[in-house]
Design a protein around this motif. Structure first.
Motif, short mmCIF file in Angstrom:
data_model
loop_
_atom_site.label_atom_id
_atom_site.label_comp_id
_atom_site.label_asym_id
_atom_site.label_seq_id
_atom_site.Cartn_x
_atom_site.Cartn_y
_atom_site.Cartn_z
N LEU A 1 -15.80 5.47 4.87
CA LEU A 1 -14.58 5.86 5.96
C LEU A 1 -13.52 5.49 4.92
CD1 LEU A 1 -15.29 4.09 9.36
CD2 LEU A 1 -15.56 6.55 8.73
N GLU A 2 -13.35 4.55 4.22
CA GLU A 2 -12.28 4.27 3.33
C GLU A 2 -11.90 5.38 2.37
OE1 GLU A 2 -12.15 0.22 2.18
OE2 GLU A 2 -12.11 -0.50 4.16
N ALA A 3 -12.99 5.75 1.72
CA ALA A 3 -13.23 6.65 0.74
C ALA A 3 -12.83 7.98 1.35
CB ALA A 3 -14.53 7.00 0.09
N GLU A 4 -13.10 8.38 2.32
CA GLU A 4 -12.54 9.68 3.03
C GLU A 4 -11.20 9.57 3.11
OE1 GLU A 4 -14.44 12.43 6.46
OE2 GLU A 4 -13.42 10.67 7.20
N ALA A 5 -10.51 8.42 3.55
CA ALA A 5 -9.29 8.15 3.88
C ALA A 5 -8.35 8.15 2.80
CB ALA A 5 -8.74 7.06 4.91
N TRP A 6 -8.91 7.40 1.74
CA TRP A 6 -8.06 7.10 0.45
C TRP A 6 -8.92 7.30 -0.75
CZ3 TRP A 6 -8.39 3.13 4.26
CH2 TRP A 6 -7.48 3.28 5.15
N PRO A 7 -9.10 8.57 -0.97
CA PRO A 7 -10.07 8.83 -2.42
C PRO A 7 -9.68 8.33 -3.42
CG PRO A 7 -9.09 10.86 -0.88
CD PRO A 7 -8.48 9.85 -0.33
N GLY A 8 -10.79 7.64 -4.09
CA GLY A 8 -10.63 6.78 -5.30
C GLY A 8 -10.15 5.55 -5.17
N ALA A 9 -9.98 5.07 -4.01
CA ALA A 9 -9.58 3.66 -3.87
C ALA A 9 -10.86 2.74 -3.88
CB ALA A 9 -9.17 3.22 -2.41
N THR A 10 -10.86 1.64 -4.26
CA THR A 10 -11.92 0.83 -4.41
C THR A 10 -12.09 0.06 -3.26
OG1 THR A 10 -11.53 0.69 -6.84
CG2 THR A 10 -12.97 -1.06 -5.73
N PRO A 11 -13.43 0.02 -2.54
CA PRO A 11 -13.77 -0.87 -1.48
C PRO A 11 -13.62 -2.26 -1.66
CG PRO A 11 -15.79 -0.02 -2.07
CD PRO A 11 -14.71 0.60 -3.32
N GLY A 12 -13.12 -3.07 -0.56
CA GLY A 12 -13.15 -4.22 -0.61
C GLY A 12 -11.83 -4.90 -0.85
N HIS A 13 -11.70 -6.29 -0.65
CA HIS A 13 -10.33 -7.15 -0.94
C HIS A 13 -10.65 -8.35 -1.73
CE1 HIS A 13 -8.39 -4.47 2.04
NE2 HIS A 13 -9.50 -4.59 2.85
N ASP A 14 -9.56 -8.81 -2.19
CA ASP A 14 -9.50 -9.91 -3.04
C ASP A 14 -9.78 -11.22 -2.40
OD1 ASP A 14 -8.61 -12.23 -4.57
OD2 ASP A 14 -6.73 -11.44 -5.17
#
Length: 206
Positions: free
Chosen positions: A35-48
């Motif tokens: 879902l995140e890749a579809e919304a923000w292509p190229g973003a790395t999933p997960g958080h600090d």
């Protein structure tokens, strides 16, 4: 960065599930990443992990993730005071289910969960300007003129930087409630100011 889904009728039957991000089951984590890749292509999933990320999911009866978001936590210094703050991040609804109230239900659940966290002073985040009414309808308040400054002190990233058109929203969790004098004083202390978050190079704006 936040993508706000619409609201409407005919929402699917769903339930809200919450996990520490590190404990998110693999099948659900894969759906969130997609879902995140579809919304923000190229973003790395997960958080600090330093931000104690918590995943909140709206899941249908057949195990489909209809919407997801992350709750992040840290202490911030502002105006000579230390605040225990939380933020919303990576709010996204499955494209096929947008306009059915899934995002509104999940953000409402996040707000209730954060209101129950002992010692939490405020919820603070930014969104694209057209999405601000969605978060206002969920109970958050715009902070006119406020700017979040993320990244690192050496390489800051601000919500008023080139190419950004952001609004900053908050909820102040004073002892006398969100509409009491503590909350009003908190809003006055943050409105029109630059708020240093500096979460680092992973969650650059929270």
């Amino acid at each position: 960065m936040i993508a706000g889904p619409g609201a409407g009728a005919h929402a699917p039957v769903t339930r809200v599930l919450g996990f520490a991000e590190a404990e998110l089951p693999a099948a659900l984590a894969a759906q969130v990443a997609a879902l995140e890749a579809e919304a923000w292509p190229g973003a790395t999933p997960g958080h600090d992990p330093a931000l104690a990320p918590r995943a909140l999911l709206l899941v249908t009866a057949d195990g489909t993730v209809a919407a997801s978001l992350a709750l992040l936590f840290k202490e911030i210094r502002h105006g000579g005071r230390t605040y225990r703050a939380a933020g919303l991040s990576s709010v996204v609804t499955r494209r096929a289910l947008r306009g059915r109230g899934c995002g509104a239900r999940l953000v409402a659940a996040a707000r209730r969960e954060l209101a129950a966290v002992p010692g939490l002073d405020l919820v603070l985040f930014s969104c694209d300007r057209p999405l601000a009414p969605f978060y206002e309808a969920a109970g958050f308040t715009r902070l006119p003129g406020a700017v979040l400054v993320g990244g690192t002190p050496e390489e800051p990233l601000a919500t008023d930087g080139p190419g950004f058109d952001k609004e900053v929203l908050a909820e102040f969790l004073g002892a006398n409630g969100p509409d009491g004098p503590d909350a009003r004083a908190g809003a006055a202390a943050f409105a029109g100011t630059r708020i240093a978050l500096h979460p680092g190079p992973v969650d650059r704006l929270w």
